[in-house]
Write an enzyme that holds these catalytic residues in place. Sequence first.
Site, PDB file in Angstrom:
ATOM      1  N   GLU A   1      13.946   8.603 -16.130  1.00 39.78           N
ATOM      2  CA  GLU A   1      12.534   8.977 -16.050  1.00 39.78           C
ATOM      3  C   GLU A   1      11.779   8.303 -17.194  1.00 39.78           C
ATOM      4  OE1 GLU A   1      11.334  11.529 -13.829  1.00 39.78           O
ATOM      5  OE2 GLU A   1      13.298  11.800 -12.901  1.00 39.78           O
TER       6      GLU A   1
ATOM      7  N   ASP B   1       9.916   1.928 -10.267  1.00 37.70           N
ATOM      8  CA  ASP B   1       9.075   2.458  -9.184  1.00 37.70           C
ATOM      9  C   ASP B   1       8.301   3.649  -9.728  1.00 37.70           C
ATOM     10  OD1 ASP B   1       7.972   2.879  -6.717  1.00 37.70           O
ATOM     11  OD2 ASP B   1       9.825   3.470  -5.735  1.00 37.70           O
TER      12      ASP B   1
ATOM     13  N   HIS C   1      16.685   9.944  -0.583  1.00 34.63           N
ATOM     14  CA  HIS C   1      16.985   8.736   0.185  1.00 34.63           C
ATOM     15  C   HIS C   1      17.582   7.614  -0.650  1.00 34.63           C
ATOM     16  CE1 HIS C   1      14.372  10.865   2.987  1.00 34.63           C
ATOM     17  NE2 HIS C   1      15.076  10.254   3.901  1.00 34.63           N
TER      18      HIS C   1
ATOM     19  N   SER D   1       3.922   1.979   2.566  1.00 32.09           N
ATOM     20  CA  SER D   1       4.107   0.690   3.246  1.00 32.09           C
ATOM     21  C   SER D   1       5.577   0.349   3.463  1.00 32.09           C
ATOM     22  CB  SER D   1       3.449  -0.425   2.426  1.00 32.09           C
ATOM     23  OG  SER D   1       4.089  -0.536   1.161  1.00 32.09           O
TER      24      SER D   1
ATOM     25  N   GLY E   1       0.823  -1.197   0.000  1.00 30.97           N
ATOM     26  CA  GLY E   1       0.000   0.000   0.000  1.00 30.97           C
ATOM     27  C   GLY E   1       0.861   1.251   0.000  1.00 30.97           C
TER      28      GLY E   1
ATOM     29  N   HIS F   1      12.047  10.579  -2.356  1.00 27.37           N
ATOM     30  CA  HIS F   1      12.625   9.337  -2.895  1.00 27.37           C
ATOM     31  C   HIS F   1      14.049   9.578  -3.394  1.00 27.37           C
ATOM     32  CE1 HIS F   1       9.564   6.137  -2.887  1.00 27.37           C
ATOM     33  NE2 HIS F   1       8.705   7.124  -2.860  1.00 27.37           N
ATOM     34  N   ARG F   2      14.251  10.661  -4.125  1.00 22.88           N
ATOM     35  CA  ARG F   2      15.589  10.969  -4.650  1.00 22.88           C
ATOM     36  C   ARG F   2      16.595  11.163  -3.518  1.00 22.88           C
ATOM     37  NH1 ARG F   2      13.733  15.253  -9.193  1.00 22.88           N
ATOM     38  NH2 ARG F   2      13.243  13.752 -10.823  1.00 22.88           N
TER      39      ARG F   2
END
Length: 180
Positions: A69, A91, A60, A17, A14, A57-58
């Site tokens: 992309e 992702d 980490h 998650s 989810g 996200h980038r």
Amino acid sequence: MTDYDRPHHLILGGARSGKSAFAEREALATSGAAERFIYIATAEAHDDAMAARIAHHRAHRDARWQTVEAPLQLGATLVQHDAPDTVILVDCLSLWLSNALAADCWEAERAGLIEALSACRGRVLLVSNEVGSGVVPLGELSRVFVDEAGRLHQALAGLCARVSLVVAGLPLDLKSSAPS
């Protein structure tokens, strides 16, 4: 080609998650002799909230990852970056599905992904939102999205050696095809 020959891994969960973090850790920990790590990002920043998610996200992501992309043409992108010494993390499939439905090219996109994944020589990890545990949505577009996501996940689960469900940051192996 049997499941044993396909090192691919479908990772479902989810929103928030922990599926993306798990996928990144899994890719790096089990990469073997991989020399390249490709992160195919499907999100587009159409608003400030999505831009913040992308930035998170980038920030980490491990520095070993090369980001590509690909909001559409995911199959072609996989083919372009595939190599035996490469780990590719996609992702997220559910955002890509949304993009393809909005662009009215879903059938071609889905077929292209299935064909490309079947031929990939490198390791591919696919991250997607599991949306089939809720109620049937009222809106037509939402129902189409849920139905197509479910069909896609079933098809990909058949092509992947591993399938995991991540809940609260904890992975549950749903399928693990390993030679005995």
